[in-house]
Design an enzyme around this catalytic site. Structure first.
Site, PDB file in Angstrom:
ATOM      1  N   PHE A  99      66.099  33.732  36.293  1.00  0.00           N
ATOM      2  CA  PHE A  99      66.893  33.024  37.313  1.00  0.00           C
ATOM      3  C   PHE A  99      67.760  33.842  37.988  1.00  0.00           C
ATOM      4  O   PHE A  99      67.962  35.348  37.115  1.00  0.00           O
ATOM      5  CB  PHE A  99      68.094  32.201  36.601  1.00  0.00           C
ATOM      6  CG  PHE A  99      68.807  31.206  37.614  1.00  0.00           C
ATOM      7  CD1 PHE A  99      68.499  30.795  38.683  1.00  0.00           C
ATOM      8  CD2 PHE A  99      70.149  31.160  37.068  1.00  0.00           C
ATOM      9  CE1 PHE A  99      69.200  30.159  39.535  1.00  0.00           C
ATOM     10  CE2 PHE A  99      71.219  30.473  38.012  1.00  0.00           C
ATOM     11  CZ  PHE A  99      70.713  29.859  39.248  1.00  0.00           C
ATOM     12  N   ASP A 170      69.775  37.372  27.229  1.00  0.00           N
ATOM     13  CA  ASP A 170      69.965  36.283  28.223  1.00  0.00           C
ATOM     14  C   ASP A 170      69.362  35.344  27.274  1.00  0.00           C
ATOM     15  O   ASP A 170      68.217  34.945  27.358  1.00  0.00           O
ATOM     16  CB  ASP A 170      69.426  36.539  29.452  1.00  0.00           C
ATOM     17  CG  ASP A 170      69.896  34.988  30.554  1.00  0.00           C
ATOM     18  OD1 ASP A 170      70.090  34.235  29.808  1.00  0.00           O
ATOM     19  OD2 ASP A 170      69.608  35.313  31.757  1.00  0.00           O
ATOM     20  N   HIS A 173      67.992  30.128  27.936  1.00  0.00           N
ATOM     21  CA  HIS A 173      66.768  29.094  27.307  1.00  0.00           C
ATOM     22  C   HIS A 173      66.610  28.885  25.934  1.00  0.00           C
ATOM     23  O   HIS A 173      65.510  28.329  25.475  1.00  0.00           O
ATOM     24  CB  HIS A 173      65.559  29.397  27.863  1.00  0.00           C
ATOM     25  CG  HIS A 173      65.657  29.283  29.504  1.00  0.00           C
ATOM     26  ND1 HIS A 173      64.205  29.593  30.120  1.00  0.00           N
ATOM     27  CD2 HIS A 173      66.603  29.155  30.341  1.00  0.00           C
ATOM     28  CE1 HIS A 173      64.601  29.657  31.487  1.00  0.00           C
ATOM     29  NE2 HIS A 173      65.825  29.472  31.737  1.00  0.00           N
ATOM     30  N   GLN A 196      74.842  24.371  30.890  1.00  0.00           N
ATOM     31  CA  GLN A 196      74.628  23.878  32.374  1.00  0.00           C
ATOM     32  C   GLN A 196      73.784  22.618  32.116  1.00  0.00           C
ATOM     33  O   GLN A 196      73.178  22.429  31.154  1.00  0.00           O
ATOM     34  CB  GLN A 196      74.015  24.645  33.373  1.00  0.00           C
ATOM     35  CG  GLN A 196      73.447  24.274  34.609  1.00  0.00           C
ATOM     36  CD  GLN A 196      72.306  23.891  34.687  1.00  0.00           C
ATOM     37  OE1 GLN A 196      71.354  24.232  33.642  1.00  0.00           O
ATOM     38  NE2 GLN A 196      72.000  22.949  35.652  1.00  0.00           N
ATOM     39  N   LYS A 199      70.401  22.217  30.286  1.00  0.00           N
ATOM     40  CA  LYS A 199      70.009  23.164  29.270  1.00  0.00           C
ATOM     41  C   LYS A 199      70.176  22.333  27.869  1.00  0.00           C
ATOM     42  O   LYS A 199      70.740  21.131  27.856  1.00  0.00           O
ATOM     43  CB  LYS A 199      71.046  24.446  29.024  1.00  0.00           C
ATOM     44  CG  LYS A 199      70.924  25.109  30.410  1.00  0.00           C
ATOM     45  CD  LYS A 199      69.635  25.897  30.500  1.00  0.00           C
ATOM     46  CE  LYS A 199      69.484  26.941  31.584  1.00  0.00           C
ATOM     47  NZ  LYS A 199      70.000  26.656  32.748  1.00  0.00           N
ATOM     48  N   ARG A 228      95.002  38.366  28.362  1.00  0.00           N
ATOM     49  CA  ARG A 228      95.576  38.198  27.455  1.00  0.00           C
ATOM     50  C   ARG A 228      95.078  39.022  26.038  1.00  0.00           C
ATOM     51  O   ARG A 228      94.009  38.890  25.845  1.00  0.00           O
ATOM     52  CB  ARG A 228      96.161  36.815  26.985  1.00  0.00           C
ATOM     53  CG  ARG A 228      96.918  36.223  28.106  1.00  0.00           C
ATOM     54  CD  ARG A 228      97.396  34.686  27.577  1.00  0.00           C
ATOM     55  NE  ARG A 228      98.020  34.162  28.782  1.00  0.00           N
ATOM     56  CZ  ARG A 228      97.648  33.653  29.619  1.00  0.00           C
ATOM     57  NH1 ARG A 228      96.317  33.200  29.773  1.00  0.00           N
ATOM     58  NH2 ARG A 228      98.325  33.202  30.700  1.00  0.00           N
ATOM     59  N   TYR A 237      97.625  43.951  27.552  1.00  0.00           N
ATOM     60  CA  TYR A 237      96.641  43.269  28.482  1.00  0.00           C
ATOM     61  C   TYR A 237      95.415  43.957  28.940  1.00  0.00           C
ATOM     62  O   TYR A 237      95.544  45.147  29.001  1.00  0.00           O
ATOM     63  CB  TYR A 237      97.444  42.942  30.065  1.00  0.00           C
ATOM     64  CG  TYR A 237      98.232  41.662  29.708  1.00  0.00           C
ATOM     65  CD1 TYR A 237      97.873  40.369  30.278  1.00  0.00           C
ATOM     66  CD2 TYR A 237      99.411  41.572  29.232  1.00  0.00           C
ATOM     67  CE1 TYR A 237      98.716  39.080  30.216  1.00  0.00           C
ATOM     68  CE2 TYR A 237     100.211  40.343  28.885  1.00  0.00           C
ATOM     69  CZ  TYR A 237      99.642  39.257  29.555  1.00  0.00           C
ATOM     70  OH  TYR A 237     100.263  37.962  29.367  1.00  0.00           O
ATOM     71  N   ARG A 244      88.091  30.301  31.308  1.00  0.00           N
ATOM     72  CA  ARG A 244      88.091  29.614  29.991  1.00  0.00           C
ATOM     73  C   ARG A 244      87.148  28.112  30.183  1.00  0.00           C
ATOM     74  O   ARG A 244      87.027  27.646  31.408  1.00  0.00           O
ATOM     75  CB  ARG A 244      89.638  29.316  29.615  1.00  0.00           C
ATOM     76  CG  ARG A 244      90.441  30.378  29.264  1.00  0.00           C
ATOM     77  CD  ARG A 244      91.868  29.936  28.925  1.00  0.00           C
ATOM     78  NE  ARG A 244      92.232  29.326  30.017  1.00  0.00           N
ATOM     79  CZ  ARG A 244      93.381  29.897  30.804  1.00  0.00           C
ATOM     80  NH1 ARG A 244      93.894  31.152  30.560  1.00  0.00           N
ATOM     81  NH2 ARG A 244      93.911  28.938  31.786  1.00  0.00           N
TER      82      ARG A 244
HETATM   83  C1  LIG Z   1      67.663  32.277  32.377  1.00  0.00           C
HETATM   84  C2  LIG Z   1      68.866  32.126  33.011  1.00  0.00           C
HETATM   85  N1  LIG Z   1      69.940  32.861  32.740  1.00  0.00           N
HETATM   86  C3  LIG Z   1      71.193  32.470  33.393  1.00  0.00           C
HETATM   87  C4  LIG Z   1      71.464  31.169  33.657  1.00  0.00           C
HETATM   88  C5  LIG Z   1      73.010  30.686  34.098  1.00  0.00           C
HETATM   89  O1  LIG Z   1      73.535  29.832  33.355  1.00  0.00           O
HETATM   90  P1  LIG Z   1      74.772  28.812  34.317  1.00  0.00           P
HETATM   91  O2  LIG Z   1      74.080  27.722  34.967  1.00  0.00           O
HETATM   92  O3  LIG Z   1      75.324  28.308  32.999  1.00  0.00           O
HETATM   93  O4  LIG Z   1      75.660  29.769  34.763  1.00  0.00           O
HETATM   94  C6  LIG Z   1      70.471  30.409  33.759  1.00  0.00           C
HETATM   95  C7  LIG Z   1      70.598  29.040  34.257  1.00  0.00           C
HETATM   96  O5  LIG Z   1      70.076  28.244  34.903  1.00  0.00           O
HETATM   97  C8  LIG Z   1      69.017  30.820  33.381  1.00  0.00           C
HETATM   98  O6  LIG Z   1      68.003  29.816  33.440  1.00  0.00           O
END
Ligand SMILES: Cc1ncc(COP(=O)(O)O)c(C=O)c1O
Length: 417
Positions: A99, A170, A173, A196, A199, A228, A237, A244
């Site tokens: 992505f 990353d 998935h 998201q 997921k 913070r 800082y 958040r």
């Molecule tokens: C491979 C990959 N990386 C990162 C993300 C980004 O996640 P988010 O949508 O929570 O920002 C996604 C989400 O679709 C993803 O499929």
């Protein structure tokens, strides 16, 4: 044209479809109601009680010391890079098949994403291509554990150690996956998870960064909390912003995380059955199952279709046909090399311009990813693997039905011009 295919008016294999996602239950509704009544809605002071509870549980699942929940699974990677001090003039190696967020994160941190190809067997980042792309500016590798696979962490760890660069996994998935008994996201300097809505552990939006380093955890926490210090008594800082997670979203995660384990086991069992039934299905290639992946879990299950076996239909038409049969799926990501956003010769970043020669269009070529993303990948929805043996059997029947109607697909393509 008369055809049995549902896309041409025939009867779908599975008209009732598959279970909904997200999995809404009364406990989740109650958890959110309780969080609302508590009056503690936001993420400040960080972490709120629900956020802290979720972080504790998620760290346990991934077998990692720190889990830091935040706004989404894109800024998690940006924050990881910033916490590692990676920014202007630096290069971060990313796989072509992912992505856009994976390449956006280095750009957002001020670094240059250097896109490399994936291996055909798993469609995960190619360690040889990573090694070939390393320059004195390279500061990190950002492998993606796509679909049901994991990148070759043994090779990547070796490369990273030899070149003194960091790995950020990353894991959008990959909730619950393990490599040689180690949780995804617990191997590199950081792991980045997405919550998201689609997921497999979701709060609608949200993300979690994992790390075993106290120092990196402290830096990342500071960056997402407007700079913070973790200990409010300290008047120290860093440069940060508000990333958040709200405590209401965290309440959703606390309610959902208790079901994660059983869902992972259910999907993994169904995937094994799917793989058994798919043996001998010409025209559809399954991705390699790496025995070093000691715990399987997946967001979507990826297969590769051969357009020749499907009457010339590429993954988009195959997905449309499967969808009409009642089997939810998606073509997945196009190769980043085909995405206008990530053409380095269009960049004004000094690092990209200095390397313009090395990054010319003709060099910007990832054949495996280009072909897979534009013609071959079919990402089956996770719920296909949460509907018992019958659910799996129906998916396999639908795939076979679509492939066996290659002549109809060919006519459909011809009719569309
Ligand atoms: C491979 C990959 N990386 C990162 C993300 C980004 O996640 P988010 O949508 O929570 O920002 C996604 C989400 O679709 C993803 O499929």
């Amino acid at each position: 044209m008369t055809s049995q295919l549902a896309i041409l008016g025939g009867t779908p294999v599975r008209p009732q479809g598959y279970p909904d996602w997200p999995d809404v239950d009364e406990a989740t509704v109650q958890a959110v109601a309780d969080a609302v009544r508590s009056g503690r809605w936001g993420g400040f002071p960080y972490p709120g009680p629900q956020t802290a509870e979720f972080a504790r549980r998620f760290a346990e699942i991934e077998g990692v010391k720190h889990a830091i929940p935040m706004a989404n699974g894109t800024i998690t990677m940006e924050v990881a890079l910033k916490a590692l001090g990676i920014g202007w003039g630096d290069e971060v190696i990313v796989p072509a098949l992912t992505f856009a967020a994976t390449a956006y994160a280095p750009l957002a941190a001020g670094a240059l994403p250097v896109i490399v190809d994936v291996v055909p067997g798993t469609l995960a980042i190619d360690p040889d291509a990573v090694e070939a792309a390393i320059t004195p500016r390279t500061k990190a590798i950002l492998p993606v554990h796509l679909g049901q696979v994991m990148a070759d962490m043994d090779r990547l760890e070796d490369i990273a150690a030899r070149h003194g660069i960091a790995i950020i996994e990353d894991c959008a998935h990959s909730h619950g996956k393990q490599w040689r008994g180690q949780g995804a996201g617990a191997i590199g300097a950081f792991g980045s998870f997405s919550h998201q809505s689609s997921k497999i552990l979701t709060a609608g939006e949200g993300g979690t960064l994992t790390t075993n380093s106290d120092e990196l955890a402290e830096r990342a926490t500071s960056i997402i909390d407007c700079g913070r210090a973790k200990d409010p008594a300290e008047e120290r800082y860093t440069f940060g912003a508000n990333y958040r997670l709200s405590d209401i979203q965290a309440a959703l995660l606390v309610a959902q995380v208790v079901k994660l384990e059983a869902q992972i086991v259910e999907r993994a069992k169904a995937a094994l059955y799917f793989e058994e039934l798919m043996v001998g299905m010409d025209g559809v290639t399954l991705l390699d199952v790496d025995p070093r992946m000691t715990r399987r879990s997946f967001y979507r299950y990826i297969v590769r279709v051969d357009p020749e076996a499907f009457g010339g239909a590429t993954n988009d038409l195959v997905c449309d046909a499967l969808d009409e049969e009642g089997v939810g799926c998606w073509v997945g990501y196009p190769s980043l090399t085909r995405d206008d956003l990530f053409q380095p010769w269009l960049s004004r970043l000094p690092a990209a311009m200095e390397h313009a020669d090395r990054l010319r269009p003709e060099a910007w070529h990832c054949p495996v990813s280009d072909r897979a993303g534009s013609t071959e990948t079919v990402y089956l929805d996770e719920n296909v693997f949460r509907a018992g043996r019958q659910g799996v059997e129906d998916a396999v029947t639908a795939i076979r039905k679509v492939r066996d109607a290659a002549g109809d697909l060919r006519s459909l393509i011809a009719a569309a011009g």
